[in-house]
Design a protein around this motif. Structure first.
Motif, PDB file in Angstrom:
ATOM      1  N   GLN A  84      40.632  37.736  39.143  1.00 19.11           N
ATOM      2  CA  GLN A  84      40.209  37.605  37.744  1.00 19.11           C
ATOM      3  C   GLN A  84      38.768  37.123  37.650  1.00 19.11           C
ATOM      4  OE1 GLN A  84      42.667  34.839  35.643  1.00 19.11           O
ATOM      5  NE2 GLN A  84      41.417  34.859  33.811  1.00 19.11           N
ATOM      6  N   LYS A  85      38.031  37.626  36.636  1.00 19.24           N
ATOM      7  CA  LYS A  85      36.694  37.115  36.342  1.00 19.24           C
ATOM      8  C   LYS A  85      36.810  36.176  35.153  1.00 19.24           C
ATOM      9  CE  LYS A  85      33.641  40.632  38.137  1.00 19.24           C
ATOM     10  NZ  LYS A  85      32.583  41.588  37.814  1.00 19.24           N
ATOM     11  N   LYS A 136      34.559  33.097  32.680  1.00 20.90           N
ATOM     12  CA  LYS A 136      33.333  32.398  32.293  1.00 20.90           C
ATOM     13  C   LYS A 136      33.675  30.944  32.009  1.00 20.90           C
ATOM     14  CE  LYS A 136      30.964  36.393  30.398  1.00 20.90           C
ATOM     15  NZ  LYS A 136      30.412  37.037  29.195  1.00 20.90           N
ATOM     16  N   ALA A 188      36.743  30.365  44.557  1.00 18.51           N
ATOM     17  CA  ALA A 188      36.075  31.267  43.622  1.00 18.51           C
ATOM     18  C   ALA A 188      34.669  31.553  44.108  1.00 18.51           C
ATOM     19  CB  ALA A 188      36.038  30.648  42.234  1.00 18.51           C
ATOM     20  N   VAL A 203      29.578  34.799  40.402  1.00 19.45           N
ATOM     21  CA  VAL A 203      29.114  36.163  40.175  1.00 19.45           C
ATOM     22  C   VAL A 203      27.754  36.143  39.485  1.00 19.45           C
ATOM     23  CG1 VAL A 203      29.617  38.338  38.993  1.00 19.45           C
ATOM     24  CG2 VAL A 203      31.462  37.029  40.043  1.00 19.45           C
ATOM     25  N   GLU A 219      29.750  32.682  35.547  1.00 11.65           N
ATOM     26  CA  GLU A 219      30.861  33.621  35.680  1.00 11.65           C
ATOM     27  C   GLU A 219      31.389  33.549  37.114  1.00 11.65           C
ATOM     28  OE1 GLU A 219      32.038  38.207  34.576  1.00 11.65           O
ATOM     29  OE2 GLU A 219      29.920  37.659  34.681  1.00 11.65           O
ATOM     30  N   ARG A 226      34.518  34.736  40.013  1.00 10.03           N
ATOM     31  CA  ARG A 226      35.571  35.662  40.400  1.00 10.03           C
ATOM     32  C   ARG A 226      36.533  34.875  41.284  1.00 10.03           C
ATOM     33  NH1 ARG A 226      32.795  39.564  42.599  1.00 10.03           N
ATOM     34  NH2 ARG A 226      32.952  38.739  44.692  1.00 10.03           N
TER      35      ARG A 226
END
Length: 103
Positions: A18-19, A21, A61, A64, A95, A97
């Motif tokens: 999942q991405k 913010k 994570a 990005v 952001e 990932r």
């Protein structure tokens, strides 16, 4: 598998791939970070709940990008007093990932 993590004073439900913010994190683009404040983790019918965090659980994570959200317009006015104030705000974000969840 999913997890609920706490970062930047907020809680997010995340899954692998999942991405997301989140509030700005001081890390370079491409850097791998670890979110170790895991409040809950679950897979199917099994759920682990922390008190307040699950010991030994973490979420890996990758950063990005960094950016800024859209402008939020703030408008204050007092009727009949000839007072108007306009202001704008753009919040910074990072952001991420989500790579892996280790519970």
């Amino acid at each position: 598998m999913y997890a609920v993590v706490k970062t930047g004073g907020k809680q997010y439900r995340v899954t692998a791939g999942q991405k997301l913010k989140v509030e700005q994190i001081p890390a370079d683009v491409g850097a791998e970070i670890t979110l170790d404040q895991v409040l809950m983790a679950g897979e199917g019918e099994t759920v682990k709940i922390g008190a307040p965090f699950i010991a030994g659980a973490s979420v890996k994570a990758t950063v990005v990008s960094h950016g800024r959200h859209d402008k939020v317009k703030i408008f204050k006015m007092r009727r009949r007093k000839h007072y108007q104030k306009r202001q704008g705000h753009r919040q910074n974000y990072t952001e991420l990932r989500i790579e892996a969840i280790a519970a």
